[in-house]
Design a protein around this motif. Structure first.
Motif, PDB file in Angstrom:
ATOM      1  N   ILE A  93       1.162  -0.851  -0.175  1.00 51.34           N
ATOM      2  CA  ILE A  93       0.225  -0.088   0.181  1.00 51.34           C
ATOM      3  C   ILE A  93       0.869   0.789  -0.075  1.00 51.34           C
ATOM      4  O   ILE A  93       0.693   2.058  -1.143  1.00 51.34           O
ATOM      5  N   GLU A  94       1.800   1.408   0.833  1.00 50.65           N
ATOM      6  CA  GLU A  94       3.470   1.940   0.888  1.00 50.65           C
ATOM      7  C   GLU A  94       3.242   2.777  -0.246  1.00 50.65           C
ATOM      8  O   GLU A  94       3.440   3.543  -1.339  1.00 50.65           O
ATOM      9  N   HIS A  95       3.703   1.447  -1.012  1.00 50.85           N
ATOM     10  CA  HIS A  95       4.970   1.544  -2.232  1.00 50.85           C
ATOM     11  C   HIS A  95       3.936   1.988  -3.443  1.00 50.85           C
ATOM     12  O   HIS A  95       4.384   2.256  -4.254  1.00 50.85           O
ATOM     13  N   GLY A  96       2.445   1.306  -3.405  1.00 46.27           N
ATOM     14  CA  GLY A  96       1.298   1.676  -4.531  1.00 46.27           C
ATOM     15  C   GLY A  96       0.754   3.453  -4.211  1.00 46.27           C
ATOM     16  O   GLY A  96       0.544   3.604  -5.658  1.00 46.27           O
ATOM     17  N   LEU A  97       0.968   3.558  -3.032  1.00 45.82           N
ATOM     18  CA  LEU A  97       0.667   4.878  -3.215  1.00 45.82           C
ATOM     19  C   LEU A  97       1.158   5.896  -3.970  1.00 45.82           C
ATOM     20  O   LEU A  97       0.986   6.940  -4.367  1.00 45.82           O
ATOM     21  N   LYS A  98       2.844   5.861  -2.835  1.00 45.68           N
ATOM     22  CA  LYS A  98       3.964   6.357  -3.843  1.00 45.68           C
ATOM     23  C   LYS A  98       3.541   6.825  -5.409  1.00 45.68           C
ATOM     24  O   LYS A  98       4.290   7.232  -6.003  1.00 45.68           O
ATOM     25  N   ALA A  99       3.901   5.365  -5.934  1.00 43.72           N
ATOM     26  CA  ALA A  99       3.965   5.182  -7.581  1.00 43.72           C
ATOM     27  C   ALA A  99       2.105   5.770  -8.426  1.00 43.72           C
ATOM     28  O   ALA A  99       1.880   6.406  -8.970  1.00 43.72           O
TER      29      ALA A  99
END
Lengths: 210, 210
Positions: A65-71
């Motif tokens: 979720i953290e990486h997805g949000l940044k992406a």
């Protein structure tokens, strides 16, 4: 979710309450193992399938979720395995090449599935992009192969291919990689699962209620 | 199913065998209650969801395959409730108005769901057309209301709305009408269910293996 009218919102709200109860029934004490945002994704998946079993089938690996949000905030492209998945994602930049003539021709020539040819055709975008797979196990296997052999690294993979052949195995393999991923355990998965998971992250990025 | 390569076809064939076994396990002696074509539809639904429970959830009322085949051969239009459903149907003439600005405005003004406004906007085509619903219970309820109040009669309804609010009830109501229909029992349903059922009939119309 996506409801614009009083009637639509009422249905969504009542559904949300029932979904929460169903998830609690399945997870029991294990509810505490999930963060608020992870639970939001699980709620969306159970809502989209009306299948409470998904409460215990959704896996979160390598802070997806953290990486997805940044992406999403970086406006990274999303690559979908099939048109149905593309049609459901609420995001500007979604690509799906499976129906393109060239992909069809390459698949025939190289005797791979159209899904594999489609992933290969999109690999420049997949490197640093978001991959959403709601149907084809061979597409997911190709993403993992490209990661291992060519260092192609997506920022997030939603791995929800469905079926009794290769789907469960492809997702198990995904979970052994370092790629941030949301995936389902076993043969179950599909378009609504994949789409609801990525739309959950997109909603979060807009500070909408997940 | 849509496989064009040796690899794709092998996966489809192996999957088909497993799907048949799973269906037999769920239905037991009741397997004989279904015609070959009906069983073909059930196989597609279980294949698309990897969820054998659908074996006992798919209902056929008022000769839906016969009427559906005739409608497809007559090139009747297909009206889908959401874009994801439209994207999955292998047919030329598929309409979905839910994302149109006018439908959005009417929904807000009349305080109905977008799905209801979308069905109303398509009612001339629904009369004598094929309706495929993979998401919105309110869309199905509106089709039934139009049938009762205005005599709007689809040649076939695929009723697979999903969710814990109104979905099961909307499908029960559909089964009390004289409209030829394929529908699921209970809250489960969704895009893959609706799409695989209609694509099964489309495949039959082309004499493809269902």
């Amino acid at each position: 979710m996506g409801a614009v009218t009083k009637d639509g919102k009422e249905i969504a709200d009542r559904s949300r309450e029932i979904v929460k109860t169903k998830i609690s029934e399945v997870l029991g004490k294990n509810v505490v193992l999930y963060s608020k945002d992870e639970m939001g994704i699980i709620e969306r998946v159970v809502h989209a399938t009306a299948d409470p079993e998904y409460s215990k089938l959704v896996n979160f690996d390598n802070k997806p979720i953290e990486h997805g949000l940044k992406a999403i905030n970086d406006e990274s492209p999303i690559i979908a395995d099939i048109s149905m998945v593309k049609a459901g994602i609420r995001y500007e930049d979604v690509l799906c090449t499976i129906s393109e003539k060239k992909v069809f021709e390459v698949a025939k020539k190289e005797q791979v599935t159209r899904a594999v040819a489609s992933i290969r055709a999109s690999k420049e975008l997949i490197d640093g992009g978001i991959v959403v797979i709601g149907n084809a196990p061979t597409a997911l296997l190709e993403v993992i192969r490209l990661n291992k052999k060519e260092g192609i690294t997506p920022k997030l993979v939603i791995g929800a291919p469905v079926g009794f052949v290769k789907a469960a195995e492809s997702k198990e393999l995904l979970r052994t990689t370092k790629i941030p991923s949301i995936s389902t355990i076993g043969p179950k998965g599909g378009t609504p699962v994949a789409v609801s998971a990525i739309n959950g992250i997109i909603a979060l990025s807009k500070n909408e209620r997940i």
